[in-house]
Motif scaffolding. Structure first.
Motif, PDB file in Angstrom:
ATOM      1  N   GLU A  35      41.669  41.717  30.439  1.00 50.46           N
ATOM      2  CA  GLU A  35      41.783  40.478  31.225  1.00 50.46           C
ATOM      3  C   GLU A  35      40.828  40.487  32.415  1.00 50.46           C
ATOM      4  O   GLU A  35      40.166  39.478  32.720  1.00 50.46           O
ATOM      5  CB  GLU A  35      43.222  40.323  31.704  1.00 50.46           C
ATOM      6  N   ARG A  36      40.760  41.660  33.097  1.00 47.79           N
ATOM      7  CA  ARG A  36      39.854  41.741  34.239  1.00 47.79           C
ATOM      8  C   ARG A  36      38.408  41.568  33.805  1.00 47.79           C
ATOM      9  O   ARG A  36      37.615  40.871  34.460  1.00 47.79           O
ATOM     10  CB  ARG A  36      40.052  43.080  34.959  1.00 47.79           C
ATOM     11  N   ARG A  37      38.068  42.212  32.687  1.00 47.51           N
ATOM     12  CA  ARG A  37      36.700  42.085  32.190  1.00 47.51           C
ATOM     13  C   ARG A  37      36.407  40.652  31.747  1.00 47.51           C
ATOM     14  O   ARG A  37      35.288  40.156  31.942  1.00 47.51           O
ATOM     15  CB  ARG A  37      36.479  43.071  31.033  1.00 47.51           C
ATOM     16  N   GLN A  38      37.432  40.035  31.147  1.00 43.52           N
ATOM     17  CA  GLN A  38      37.247  38.634  30.760  1.00 43.52           C
ATOM     18  C   GLN A  38      37.039  37.743  32.013  1.00 43.52           C
ATOM     19  O   GLN A  38      36.213  36.837  32.003  1.00 43.52           O
ATOM     20  CB  GLN A  38      38.445  38.142  29.962  1.00 43.52           C
ATOM     21  N   ALA A  39      37.827  38.049  33.083  1.00 45.78           N
ATOM     22  CA  ALA A  39      37.683  37.277  34.312  1.00 45.78           C
ATOM     23  C   ALA A  39      36.292  37.497  34.914  1.00 45.78           C
ATOM     24  O   ALA A  39      35.641  36.553  35.379  1.00 45.78           O
ATOM     25  CB  ALA A  39      38.777  37.675  35.319  1.00 45.78           C
ATOM     26  N   VAL A  40      35.859  38.790  34.912  1.00 44.94           N
ATOM     27  CA  VAL A  40      34.518  39.091  35.439  1.00 44.94           C
ATOM     28  C   VAL A  40      33.458  38.389  34.609  1.00 44.94           C
ATOM     29  O   VAL A  40      32.500  37.790  35.123  1.00 44.94           O
ATOM     30  CB  VAL A  40      34.277  40.605  35.466  1.00 44.94           C
ATOM     31  N   ALA A  41      33.678  38.474  33.248  1.00 51.47           N
ATOM     32  CA  ALA A  41      32.712  37.824  32.355  1.00 51.47           C
ATOM     33  C   ALA A  41      32.707  36.313  32.580  1.00 51.47           C
ATOM     34  O   ALA A  41      31.633  35.673  32.611  1.00 51.47           O
ATOM     35  CB  ALA A  41      33.044  38.154  30.900  1.00 51.47           C
ATOM     36  N   LYS A  43      33.556  34.827  35.346  1.00 55.10           N
ATOM     37  CA  LYS A  43      32.899  34.582  36.635  1.00 55.10           C
ATOM     38  C   LYS A  43      31.390  34.696  36.505  1.00 55.10           C
ATOM     39  O   LYS A  43      30.619  33.895  37.066  1.00 55.10           O
ATOM     40  CB  LYS A  43      33.410  35.568  37.678  1.00 55.10           C
ATOM     41  N   LEU A  44      30.956  35.734  35.753  1.00 58.26           N
ATOM     42  CA  LEU A  44      29.518  35.891  35.541  1.00 58.26           C
ATOM     43  C   LEU A  44      28.942  34.683  34.817  1.00 58.26           C
ATOM     44  O   LEU A  44      27.859  34.189  35.163  1.00 58.26           O
ATOM     45  CB  LEU A  44      29.239  37.171  34.753  1.00 58.26           C
ATOM     46  N   ASP A  47      28.921  31.909  37.293  1.00 58.61           N
ATOM     47  CA  ASP A  47      27.801  32.100  38.227  1.00 58.61           C
ATOM     48  C   ASP A  47      26.464  31.805  37.549  1.00 58.61           C
ATOM     49  O   ASP A  47      25.561  31.197  38.145  1.00 58.61           O
ATOM     50  CB  ASP A  47      27.804  33.522  38.778  1.00 58.61           C
TER      51      ASP A  47
END
Length: 248
Positions: A35-41, A43-44, A47
């Motif tokens: 989930e965190r990686r999905q959120a980072v992805a 966000k990326l 961005d």
């Protein structure tokens, strides 16, 4: 076939415990990491999308600015060309005006030079004619150089204004110019003619001036009366040239 329910029950419990352990210590952390990686992805990606949008906006702004600059450059080039045309036309007009001015000045100078040359030629011709006449008159007999001019000078004296006649000789400075020395008869004739013209005697001294050629001239501080060939020749020169004077 005989089923051992205790063994089956223990295995089931082991499976449940294993599932619980896996779900607690493996699945949940992995899911959280995912989930965190999905959120980072996400966000990326967001961005990146924002950066792409900003890049597109910047590119569009740059293209618009480039178009504006090109338009401004074209307008500036057109304005510069128009200004250059105006300046060139003004320079050509100024050059034509200067050429016309120089041409007019040259024509005027040529006209003045021609007029001056014509005047000089007229002066030379007039002076030559007067000089020839003077040389011919120099051949007059001495008796004719004075006698024939006494009455004319007396008539000129008689025609003077009263004030000039009254002042003539009053200060004893009257001088009679003659081309040669006067004899006694000529002096007597002069005194008699002058007294008759003025209504009173006139005292004067005699100065010899060969430049008169022939004739007499009476000079005083308040009047000058001339009846001589030199005066006549001077008038002829003035009439012929408009400004000359004879000099001998």
């Amino acid at each position: 076939m005989r089923i051992d329910w205790w063994t089956l029950g223990l295995q089931t419990v082991n499976v449940l415990v294993l599932v619980w352990i896996l779900s607690r210590f493996l699945f949940r952390p992995v899911a959280s990491i995912i989930e965190r990686r999905q959120a980072v992805a996400a966000k990326l990606l967001a961005d990146a999308e924002e950066a792409k949008s900003q890049a597109n906006s910047a590119r569009e702004a740059a293209e618009a600015e480039t178009a504006r600059l090109m338009g401004t450059r074209s307008e500036a080039l057109r304005a510069a060309a128009a200004e250059a045309d105006t300046e060139r036309a003004a320079a050509l007009a100024a050059a034509r005006t200067e050429v016309e001015h120089l041409r007019s000045a040259a024509e005027a100078e040529i006209g003045r030079e021609r007029q001056a040359e014509s005047t000089a030629a007229s002066d030379r011709a007039a002076r030559l004619a007067v000089d020839i006449a003077g040389k011919l008159l120099d051949r007059l007999p001495d008796s004719e150089r004075v006698d024939g001019f006494i009455d004319g000078l007396a008539q000129a004296l008689a025609s003077l204004p009263p004030a000039s006649k009254d002042g003539l000789g009053a200060d004893q400075n009257a001088r009679l110019k003659a081309p040669r020395s006067l004899n006694d008869a000529e002096m007597k004739s002069c005194r008699s003619a002058f007294a008759k013209a003025l209504g009173r005697p006139l005292d004067f001294s005699v100065d010899v001036d060969p430049g008169l050629i022939a004739g007499l001239e009476l000079e005083a501080p308040h009047a000058v009366v001339r009846n001589s060939f030199r005066a006549d020749l001077s008038r002829i020169v003035q009439e012929l040239t408009g400004h000359g004077r004879v000099s001998r």
